[in-house]
Design a protein around this motif. Sequence first.
Motif, mmCIF file in Angstrom:
data_model
loop_
_atom_site.group_PDB
_atom_site.id
_atom_site.type_symbol
_atom_site.label_atom_id
_atom_site.label_comp_id
_atom_site.label_asym_id
_atom_site.label_seq_id
_atom_site.Cartn_x
_atom_site.Cartn_y
_atom_site.Cartn_z
ATOM 1 N N ARG A 545 -16.213 -9.781 -10.925
ATOM 2 C CA ARG A 545 -16.487 -8.147 -10.899
ATOM 3 C C ARG A 545 -17.564 -7.978 -10.029
ATOM 4 N N ALA A 546 -18.618 -8.936 -10.498
ATOM 5 C CA ALA A 546 -19.752 -9.063 -9.529
ATOM 6 C C ALA A 546 -19.390 -9.373 -8.220
ATOM 7 N N ARG A 547 -18.704 -10.270 -7.837
ATOM 8 C CA ARG A 547 -18.271 -10.666 -6.233
ATOM 9 C C ARG A 547 -17.719 -9.427 -5.848
ATOM 10 N N ALA A 548 -16.702 -8.919 -6.390
ATOM 11 C CA ALA A 548 -16.018 -7.707 -5.976
ATOM 12 C C ALA A 548 -16.697 -6.415 -5.654
ATOM 13 N N ALA A 549 -17.886 -6.195 -6.361
ATOM 14 C CA ALA A 549 -18.757 -5.137 -6.343
ATOM 15 C C ALA A 549 -19.474 -5.371 -5.230
ATOM 16 N N GLU A 550 -20.126 -6.625 -4.835
ATOM 17 C CA GLU A 550 -20.961 -6.877 -3.814
ATOM 18 C C GLU A 550 -20.075 -6.646 -2.547
ATOM 19 N N ILE A 551 -18.772 -7.218 -2.490
ATOM 20 C CA ILE A 551 -18.127 -7.146 -1.091
ATOM 21 C C ILE A 551 -17.798 -5.737 -0.901
ATOM 22 N N ALA A 552 -17.617 -4.906 -2.087
ATOM 23 C CA ALA A 552 -17.124 -3.599 -1.771
ATOM 24 C C ALA A 552 -18.117 -2.833 -1.375
ATOM 25 N N GLU A 553 -19.486 -3.047 -1.754
ATOM 26 C CA GLU A 553 -20.620 -2.363 -1.181
ATOM 27 C C GLU A 553 -20.843 -2.653 0.174
ATOM 28 N N ARG A 554 -20.745 -4.046 0.550
ATOM 29 C CA ARG A 554 -21.204 -4.458 1.891
ATOM 30 C C ARG A 554 -20.321 -3.767 3.064
ATOM 31 N N LEU A 555 -18.939 -3.814 2.307
ATOM 32 C CA LEU A 555 -17.870 -3.443 3.370
ATOM 33 C C LEU A 555 -17.537 -2.013 3.295
ATOM 34 N N GLY A 556 -18.043 -1.307 2.223
ATOM 35 C CA GLY A 556 -17.579 0.328 2.212
ATOM 36 C C GLY A 556 -16.170 0.199 1.674
ATOM 37 N N LEU A 557 -15.704 -0.745 0.711
ATOM 38 C CA LEU A 557 -14.239 -0.604 0.316
ATOM 39 C C LEU A 557 -13.963 0.404 -0.800
ATOM 40 N N GLY A 558 -15.008 1.066 -1.487
ATOM 41 C CA GLY A 558 -14.801 1.891 -2.298
ATOM 42 C C GLY A 558 -13.925 1.883 -3.319
ATOM 43 N N THR A 559 -13.026 2.847 -3.309
ATOM 44 C CA THR A 559 -11.856 3.000 -4.342
ATOM 45 C C THR A 559 -10.983 1.904 -4.352
ATOM 46 N N SER A 560 -10.851 1.389 -2.986
ATOM 47 C CA SER A 560 -9.713 0.561 -2.834
ATOM 48 C C SER A 560 -9.816 -0.518 -3.756
ATOM 49 N N MET A 561 -11.024 -1.036 -3.652
ATOM 50 C CA MET A 561 -11.450 -2.465 -4.485
ATOM 51 C C MET A 561 -11.401 -1.885 -5.947
ATOM 52 N N THR A 562 -12.078 -0.841 -6.246
ATOM 53 C CA THR A 562 -11.890 -0.446 -7.694
ATOM 54 C C THR A 562 -10.418 -0.673 -8.134
ATOM 55 N N ARG A 563 -9.584 0.023 -7.347
ATOM 56 C CA ARG A 563 -8.122 0.299 -7.904
ATOM 57 C C ARG A 563 -7.578 -1.334 -7.990
ATOM 58 N N LEU A 564 -7.888 -2.165 -7.216
ATOM 59 C CA LEU A 564 -7.205 -3.518 -7.291
ATOM 60 C C LEU A 564 -7.954 -4.079 -8.478
ATOM 61 N N VAL A 565 -9.212 -4.155 -8.640
ATOM 62 C CA VAL A 565 -9.723 -4.913 -9.814
ATOM 63 C C VAL A 565 -9.147 -4.238 -11.066
ATOM 64 N N ASP A 566 -9.096 -2.889 -11.389
ATOM 65 C CA ASP A 566 -8.447 -2.199 -12.474
ATOM 66 C C ASP A 566 -6.930 -2.827 -12.667
ATOM 67 N N ALA A 567 -6.080 -2.709 -11.520
ATOM 68 C CA ALA A 567 -4.864 -3.259 -11.680
ATOM 69 C C ALA A 567 -4.934 -4.599 -12.107
ATOM 70 N N LEU A 568 -5.805 -5.367 -11.710
ATOM 71 C CA LEU A 568 -5.622 -7.185 -11.978
ATOM 72 C C LEU A 568 -6.011 -7.213 -13.543
ATOM 73 N N ALA A 569 -6.977 -6.441 -13.753
ATOM 74 C CA ALA A 569 -7.691 -6.356 -15.296
ATOM 75 C C ALA A 569 -6.304 -6.135 -16.117
ATOM 76 N N ALA A 570 -5.841 -5.040 -15.843
ATOM 77 C CA ALA A 570 -4.565 -4.369 -16.535
ATOM 78 C C ALA A 570 -3.656 -5.481 -16.813
ATOM 79 N N ALA A 571 -3.344 -6.039 -15.794
ATOM 80 C CA ALA A 571 -2.018 -7.286 -15.722
ATOM 81 C C ALA A 571 -2.503 -8.141 -16.567
ATOM 82 N N THR A 572 -3.700 -8.698 -16.194
ATOM 83 C CA THR A 572 -4.062 -9.857 -17.185
ATOM 84 C C THR A 572 -4.317 -9.652 -18.579
ATOM 85 N N ALA A 573 -4.612 -8.506 -19.070
ATOM 86 C CA ALA A 573 -4.715 -8.021 -20.207
ATOM 87 C C ALA A 573 -3.516 -7.684 -20.923
ATOM 88 N N ALA A 574 -2.264 -7.618 -20.285
ATOM 89 C CA ALA A 574 -1.132 -7.212 -21.065
ATOM 90 C C ALA A 574 -0.421 -8.384 -21.741
#
Length: 574
Positions: A545-574
């Motif tokens: 999550r820290a790596r994702a947040a860093e690259i999201a902030e640097r590239l301005g990926l905003g909610t696109s990164m958030t949505r993918l991280v959330d989707a992966l978190a939900a999938a691996t928790a299922a």
Amino acid sequence: MLAWSLRMTAGTANQVAISAMLVLALGTGTQGYAVDRIIETMLGAVIGFVVNIALVPPVAVVPAHRAVDRLGAELAATLDRLAWALIRPQSPADLTELIVTARLLRPMRDAAGVAIQDAVESLTLNPRAGRHRAELTELERLLDRFSTVVTQTIGMTRTVYDRYDDSLHGEPTAAAIAEQLAPGGARCAAARAPTRGRERAGPGGRGGARPDPAVDRLGAEVGALGARGVAAGRPAPHPRHPRRGRGLRAVPVPWHACRMPAPRSEKLLLLDSASLYFRAFYGVPDSVKAPDGTPINAVRGFLDIIAKLVAAYAPTDLIACWDDDWRPQWRVDLIPTYKAHRVARIVEGGSDIEEVPEALTAQVPLIRETLDALGLPIVGAPGFEADDVIGTFAARADMPVDVITGDRDLFQLVDDDRAVRVVYTARGMSNLDVITDTAIRDRYGIGAAQYADFATLRGDPSDGLPGVSGIGEKSAATLLNAYGSLAAIIAAAAQDDPGITPRIRAKIGAAHDYLQAAPAVVRVADSAPVAVASTRLPVMDAATRARAAEIAERLGLGTSMTRLVDALAAATAA
């Protein structure tokens, strides 16, 4: 008030209201109408009351009993079939029948609920309502108990269906579960007994459904079955099968499906990365940029696509398949026109440069960086296209596979027997088409195994493949249905087979050189030199999550990164 006081039927009560409105509307203008209408209504009410009390029982009560009785009978039979499946080898057809019949329990349960509701409503204004309300209340309680067991049974059946392998019936844990399930059917049958007694008693008799502790006991036992033979939340290993495999042994307490949603079945998602990032590039406005002004529309769109696919198709494994060589020389040597119209610059002794918009070329390294940060595997192979990487992983997979692409060439990989499908993106991410053998047959009139031969005959201008002049999709499908394969068609034409017209024979003969080379170009390779450490979806731990947040902030990926991280978190928790 009149209807209630006289305990009228619903139909008679409605008639009273209608008569009242007619009296108000017409009575003042028509002499004697109001009086006549009131007298008629009163006579009708009295007759309806007499008929209701003397002749009409609440007839909807019996169907309610029968609906619950049928549910109990089918539930008992399903538990028996499930127990049998755990101790006897099952064919794919047996497993399909098992899951289909289990799923039918849900509509039967819903139908029973509707029948009970209809029975309750039939008691409205009925003078015999008192004696039936209590039994319907108990019938509702019985249905609630059955409903719990229905949910548990469907979950267990789904787990068996998803995780079955031939060694299952030799597992002590499976045998112990079957031993507990076998009497479950008898308990369901016992719970039905009062219902059958109610039907024998007739519409006006006694014997309504009473609470049966057997059903409560069954629900508790079914929910606890996963604990048998389990230590530390995992089934005890069988001495003959110590290695983790695809069966129930590999799943921590698979029978927990009785108390919570069934574990997801394994599924591999193979992404045709170039196809998807081209779609993202043209689908997201180029005004979307990073803080430093770098275009990131393809990056954000690609992340959004993956997030949607993970949420929609629930994979356990995922590979971003890459074009290490978008135009392999060995294919060009066979068909020189192969993708020639897309070459921006020829590179002697190396891979030619593809014509790609500059703004997209700049984003491809950012896409790779983003996927790496998330731990999603990127796999290519020197001298091979992404199609070949996909074909190789699909051939090796020991789980269902969904290939995500906008390239219909990959339809040749579809294999219903091995659960390999194509999710086709040509109509956009909101209109995805799931391509199975049936879908290919409906579209083209051929089987998936014939698609490569079909594409060779038809040709594909987008890939620089001319096909056989004068043979389109319909002619190609007709020939393949008649002869089975391209090799058989060529042989039949060479032997002047009367089933091939002189015109078609001449066209096949004229395309001889093309037909000798094209099949190897069209057919997707299944032995590309690919390797990957793990295909499992990455766990979204704190470091990721820290790596994702860093690259999201640097590239301005905003909610696109958030949505993918959330989707992966939900999938691996299922």
